[in-house]
Design a protein around this motif. Structure first.
Motif, PDB file in Angstrom:
ATOM      1  N   LYS A 248       0.841  -1.201   0.000  1.00  0.00           N
ATOM      2  CA  LYS A 248       0.000   0.000   0.000  1.00  0.00           C
ATOM      3  C   LYS A 248       0.878   1.254   0.000  1.00  0.00           C
ATOM      4  O   LYS A 248       0.616   2.220  -0.722  1.00  0.00           O
ATOM      5  CB  LYS A 248      -0.916  -0.002   1.227  1.00  0.00           C
ATOM      6  CG  LYS A 248      -2.034  -1.036   1.163  1.00  0.00           C
ATOM      7  CD  LYS A 248      -2.908  -0.965   2.406  1.00  0.00           C
ATOM      8  CE  LYS A 248      -4.023  -2.000   2.354  1.00  0.00           C
ATOM      9  NZ  LYS A 248      -4.860  -1.970   3.571  1.00  0.00           N
ATOM     10  N   LYS A 249       1.911   1.221   0.839  1.00  0.00           N
ATOM     11  CA  LYS A 249       2.825   2.361   0.900  1.00  0.00           C
ATOM     12  C   LYS A 249       3.548   2.537  -0.437  1.00  0.00           C
ATOM     13  O   LYS A 249       3.718   3.670  -0.919  1.00  0.00           O
ATOM     14  CB  LYS A 249       3.842   2.148   2.025  1.00  0.00           C
ATOM     15  CG  LYS A 249       4.766   3.344   2.242  1.00  0.00           C
ATOM     16  CD  LYS A 249       5.812   3.043   3.302  1.00  0.00           C
ATOM     17  CE  LYS A 249       5.166   2.793   4.659  1.00  0.00           C
ATOM     18  NZ  LYS A 249       6.209   2.610   5.714  1.00  0.00           N
ATOM     19  N   ALA A 250       3.972   1.429  -1.047  1.00  0.00           N
ATOM     20  CA  ALA A 250       4.661   1.497  -2.333  1.00  0.00           C
ATOM     21  C   ALA A 250       3.733   2.041  -3.417  1.00  0.00           C
ATOM     22  O   ALA A 250       4.155   2.825  -4.278  1.00  0.00           O
ATOM     23  CB  ALA A 250       5.182   0.115  -2.733  1.00  0.00           C
ATOM     24  N   LEU A 251       2.452   1.639  -3.371  1.00  0.00           N
ATOM     25  CA  LEU A 251       1.496   2.136  -4.352  1.00  0.00           C
ATOM     26  C   LEU A 251       1.298   3.644  -4.208  1.00  0.00           C
ATOM     27  O   LEU A 251       1.256   4.377  -5.199  1.00  0.00           O
ATOM     28  CB  LEU A 251       0.161   1.410  -4.191  1.00  0.00           C
ATOM     29  CG  LEU A 251      -0.970   1.864  -5.135  1.00  0.00           C
ATOM     30  CD1 LEU A 251      -0.559   1.655  -6.587  1.00  0.00           C
ATOM     31  CD2 LEU A 251      -2.260   1.110  -4.815  1.00  0.00           C
ATOM     32  N   LEU A 252       1.182   4.119  -2.965  1.00  0.00           N
ATOM     33  CA  LEU A 252       1.034   5.558  -2.733  1.00  0.00           C
ATOM     34  C   LEU A 252       2.265   6.310  -3.216  1.00  0.00           C
ATOM     35  O   LEU A 252       2.159   7.384  -3.826  1.00  0.00           O
ATOM     36  CB  LEU A 252       0.795   5.825  -1.247  1.00  0.00           C
ATOM     37  CG  LEU A 252      -0.561   5.369  -0.679  1.00  0.00           C
ATOM     38  CD1 LEU A 252      -0.609   5.608   0.824  1.00  0.00           C
ATOM     39  CD2 LEU A 252      -1.706   6.093  -1.379  1.00  0.00           C
ATOM     40  N   ALA A 253       3.455   5.741  -2.942  1.00  0.00           N
ATOM     41  CA  ALA A 253       4.696   6.379  -3.395  1.00  0.00           C
ATOM     42  C   ALA A 253       4.753   6.416  -4.917  1.00  0.00           C
ATOM     43  O   ALA A 253       5.195   7.408  -5.510  1.00  0.00           O
ATOM     44  CB  ALA A 253       5.906   5.628  -2.838  1.00  0.00           C
ATOM     45  N   LEU A 254       4.299   5.340  -5.554  1.00  0.00           N
ATOM     46  CA  LEU A 254       4.298   5.286  -7.017  1.00  0.00           C
ATOM     47  C   LEU A 254       3.346   6.322  -7.590  1.00  0.00           C
ATOM     48  O   LEU A 254       3.685   7.033  -8.557  1.00  0.00           O
ATOM     49  CB  LEU A 254       3.892   3.883  -7.481  1.00  0.00           C
ATOM     50  CG  LEU A 254       3.818   3.670  -9.001  1.00  0.00           C
ATOM     51  CD1 LEU A 254       5.183   3.900  -9.626  1.00  0.00           C
ATOM     52  CD2 LEU A 254       3.304   2.276  -9.315  1.00  0.00           C
ATOM     53  N   ILE A 255       2.152   6.446  -7.006  1.00  0.00           N
ATOM     54  CA  ILE A 255       1.188   7.441  -7.478  1.00  0.00           C
ATOM     55  C   ILE A 255       1.749   8.847  -7.312  1.00  0.00           C
ATOM     56  O   ILE A 255       1.648   9.697  -8.218  1.00  0.00           O
ATOM     57  CB  ILE A 255      -0.138   7.296  -6.717  1.00  0.00           C
ATOM     58  CG1 ILE A 255      -0.813   5.967  -7.073  1.00  0.00           C
ATOM     59  CG2 ILE A 255      -1.073   8.470  -7.024  1.00  0.00           C
ATOM     60  CD1 ILE A 255      -2.048   5.672  -6.248  1.00  0.00           C
ATOM     61  N   PHE A 256       2.363   9.107  -6.159  1.00  0.00           N
ATOM     62  CA  PHE A 256       2.974  10.422  -5.919  1.00  0.00           C
ATOM     63  C   PHE A 256       4.067  10.701  -6.946  1.00  0.00           C
ATOM     64  O   PHE A 256       4.161  11.809  -7.487  1.00  0.00           O
ATOM     65  CB  PHE A 256       3.552  10.479  -4.505  1.00  0.00           C
ATOM     66  CG  PHE A 256       4.313  11.746  -4.221  1.00  0.00           C
ATOM     67  CD1 PHE A 256       3.640  12.907  -3.885  1.00  0.00           C
ATOM     68  CD2 PHE A 256       5.703  11.773  -4.297  1.00  0.00           C
ATOM     69  CE1 PHE A 256       4.331  14.084  -3.635  1.00  0.00           C
ATOM     70  CE2 PHE A 256       6.408  12.945  -4.043  1.00  0.00           C
ATOM     71  CZ  PHE A 256       5.712  14.110  -3.713  1.00  0.00           C
ATOM     72  N   LEU A 257       4.904   9.702  -7.235  1.00  0.00           N
ATOM     73  CA  LEU A 257       6.000   9.885  -8.198  1.00  0.00           C
ATOM     74  C   LEU A 257       5.445  10.177  -9.586  1.00  0.00           C
ATOM     75  O   LEU A 257       5.944  11.058 -10.291  1.00  0.00           O
ATOM     76  CB  LEU A 257       6.880   8.630  -8.223  1.00  0.00           C
ATOM     77  CG  LEU A 257       8.045   8.652  -9.222  1.00  0.00           C
ATOM     78  CD1 LEU A 257       9.001   9.790  -8.897  1.00  0.00           C
ATOM     79  CD2 LEU A 257       8.782   7.317  -9.200  1.00  0.00           C
TER      80      LEU A 257
ATOM     81  N   ALA B  87      15.079   6.103 -10.342  1.00  0.00           N
ATOM     82  CA  ALA B  87      16.186   5.375  -9.728  1.00  0.00           C
ATOM     83  C   ALA B  87      16.054   5.394  -8.203  1.00  0.00           C
ATOM     84  O   ALA B  87      16.246   4.375  -7.529  1.00  0.00           O
ATOM     85  CB  ALA B  87      17.520   5.981 -10.154  1.00  0.00           C
ATOM     86  N   ALA B  88      15.706   6.577  -7.656  1.00  0.00           N
ATOM     87  CA  ALA B  88      15.521   6.681  -6.210  1.00  0.00           C
ATOM     88  C   ALA B  88      14.367   5.803  -5.746  1.00  0.00           C
ATOM     89  O   ALA B  88      14.448   5.139  -4.706  1.00  0.00           O
ATOM     90  CB  ALA B  88      15.270   8.140  -5.821  1.00  0.00           C
ATOM     91  N   PHE B  89      13.292   5.801  -6.523  1.00  0.00           N
ATOM     92  CA  PHE B  89      12.147   4.950  -6.172  1.00  0.00           C
ATOM     93  C   PHE B  89      12.542   3.474  -6.209  1.00  0.00           C
ATOM     94  O   PHE B  89      12.145   2.691  -5.337  1.00  0.00           O
ATOM     95  CB  PHE B  89      10.992   5.197  -7.137  1.00  0.00           C
ATOM     96  CG  PHE B  89       9.801   4.292  -6.905  1.00  0.00           C
ATOM     97  CD1 PHE B  89       8.904   4.566  -5.884  1.00  0.00           C
ATOM     98  CD2 PHE B  89       9.596   3.168  -7.696  1.00  0.00           C
ATOM     99  CE1 PHE B  89       7.817   3.733  -5.654  1.00  0.00           C
ATOM    100  CE2 PHE B  89       8.515   2.329  -7.473  1.00  0.00           C
ATOM    101  CZ  PHE B  89       7.623   2.611  -6.456  1.00  0.00           C
ATOM    102  N   GLY B  90      13.326   3.094  -7.222  1.00  0.00           N
ATOM    103  CA  GLY B  90      13.763   1.699  -7.324  1.00  0.00           C
ATOM    104  C   GLY B  90      14.609   1.283  -6.146  1.00  0.00           C
ATOM    105  O   GLY B  90      14.433   0.189  -5.586  1.00  0.00           O
ATOM    106  N   VAL B  91      15.559   2.163  -5.748  1.00  0.00           N
ATOM    107  CA  VAL B  91      16.416   1.852  -4.600  1.00  0.00           C
ATOM    108  C   VAL B  91      15.585   1.751  -3.332  1.00  0.00           C
ATOM    109  O   VAL B  91      15.746   0.818  -2.532  1.00  0.00           O
ATOM    110  CB  VAL B  91      17.511   2.932  -4.443  1.00  0.00           C
ATOM    111  CG1 VAL B  91      18.267   2.739  -3.131  1.00  0.00           C
ATOM    112  CG2 VAL B  91      18.473   2.876  -5.621  1.00  0.00           C
TER     113      VAL B  91
END
Length: 405
Positions: free
Chosen positions: A6-15, A236-240
């Motif tokens: 869920k946190k990763a999905l929110l971060a992805l949407i924000f990105l 790249a930052a998101f991937g790391v």
């Protein structure tokens, strides 16, 4: 793991939203526009100049109306006295003291304007550019003047000219003793822009032309480069972050699951606990000592313990809240997880067979459903992030059926 996803999905949407906003802003900034009229706008030092074939012995006339306003309006009348009749109005650039100056149009690729002509006409646009190797300052005839033709009528026509595809006149190349193939030009030193008649313009007719909304359009690709850097850096930052956070979440999830499973493992607890109900103890003991048998099923438990099917299911439901199949898989998979963490030399197939699975693919499927990763990934993860599985011995001897209560 659900919280992590869920946190990763929110971060992805924000990105994605941040990238979209950056892209919209930077792409917009990369589009350049420059209005050339009015002539004195924003400190631009353009001034109007008329020119005709009088210098070549002709009698054509041209007169500019209201110089300095938002439109370039001029009257002209072509005659046949000169070999090549010609009349034009120019926007010429100076340094504010009357001396020729240059404008850098290298970032612009298109010029647009609205052209009105009475009568309808075919006219010419040319851009005079200073060539360091050929041109001489103060001698406009030595400047390269690539151009093109456009149509206009009484109602007014929008015109767009590609500044990168203009053509240098052959007569100029011959007059400068240049090879006819020497057609290159740059727009980094533009001295003037010319609107004039063409060979198809009418002779002996009083004509008028009006040019308005003259605007340069271009792209500054530095903004696109910045956008590309931001996108690469952001992803790249998101991937790391995703990799590291996923590793931590997976470690916590596996550790929690192993700790949760330990009380259910027969060799850890159930076989050591005395039961007043000998039949119940017999069922649990039999499963705990035979779960690695690939042929173990409910019928064999019934045959081995003397209990009926209902009793076996009753014991497992009452003590563990599981069916026979679910509990058997729990025992086998928990033991498999322990072996994967402890025995790096054993293959996945060997471990699968040792805990009672004759089909490795089926074992992999069940293991992934239970732990959220494949046995191979579990082993790799456990080697880098030791998981507290309690490291119990493979089996404990079962207590005798008549053990003191």
């Amino acid at each position: 793991m659900q919280q992590f996803y869920k946190k990763a999905l929110l971060a992805l949407i924000f990105l994605v939203l941040a990238d979209a906003l950056c892209a919209a802003f930077l792409v917009h900034r990369s589009h350049l526009t420059l209005a050339l009229l009015p002539a004195d706008r924003d400190g631009v030092r353009w001034h109007y100049v008329d020119y005709s074939d009088v210098a070549e012995g002709g009698t054509s006339t041209v007169r500019i109306h209201d110089p300095g306003r938002e439109r370039l309006r001029f009257d002209f009348r072509l005659t046949d006295k000169a070999r090549y009749p010609f009349a034009s109005a120019e926007l010429s650039l100076d340094d504010g003291k009357g001396r020729p100056a240059f404008a850098d149009w290298s970032k612009y690729g298109t010029v647009t304007f609205v052209a009105r002509c009475a009568p309808a006409n075919s006219m010419m646009l040319a851009v005079a550019t200073f060539d360091e190797k050929i041109s001489r300052r103060g001698e406009p005839q030595t400047y390269r003047s690539p151009g093109t033709f456009f149509s206009c009528n009484e109602q007014g026509m929008p015109v767009a000219v590609d500044l990168t595809r203009l053509v240098i006149p052959e007569w100029w190349l011959f007059s400068m003793n240049l090879d006819p193939s020497n057609l290159g030009y740059t727009l980094d030193k533009v001295s003037k822009i010319v609107f004039g008649t063409s060979p198809r313009s009418p002779r002996g007719v009083d004509s008028q032309a009006e040019i308005s909304e003259v605007t340069l359009h271009g792209r500054d690709y530095r903004y696109i480069a910045v956008l590309a850097v931001l996108l690469v850096a952001g992803w790249a930052a998101f991937g790391v972050w995703f990799f590291r956070a996923h590793t931590r979440a997976l470690t916590a999830s596996l550790d929690s699951r192993m700790k949760k499973d330990l009380p259910l493992v027969a060799y850890r607890q159930l076989t050591l606990e005395p039961y007043k109900d000998k039949e119940k103890a017999s069922v649990l003991r039999f499963i705990s000592t035979n779960y690695t048998d690939t042929a173990l099923d409910l019928e064999r438990v019934v045959a081995g313990t003397g209990a009926n099917r209902n009793k076996v299911n009753e014991v497992l439901k009452a003590e563990l809240g599981m069916t026979f199949t679910a509990y058997l898989n729990k025992l086998r998979l928990t033991e498999a997880a322990r072996l994967l963490a402890d025995k790096s030399a054993a293959t996945i197939a060997e471990i699968a067979y040792s805990v009672g699975y004759g089909n490795v693919s089926y074992f992999n499927k069940l293991f992934k459903e239970e732990y959220g990763c494949t046995p191979k990934a579990f082993r790799s993860h456990a080697s880098q992030h030791p998981i507290d599985a309690g490291h119990p011995p493979a089996r404990q001897p079962a207590p005798p059926a008549d053990a003191p209560q």
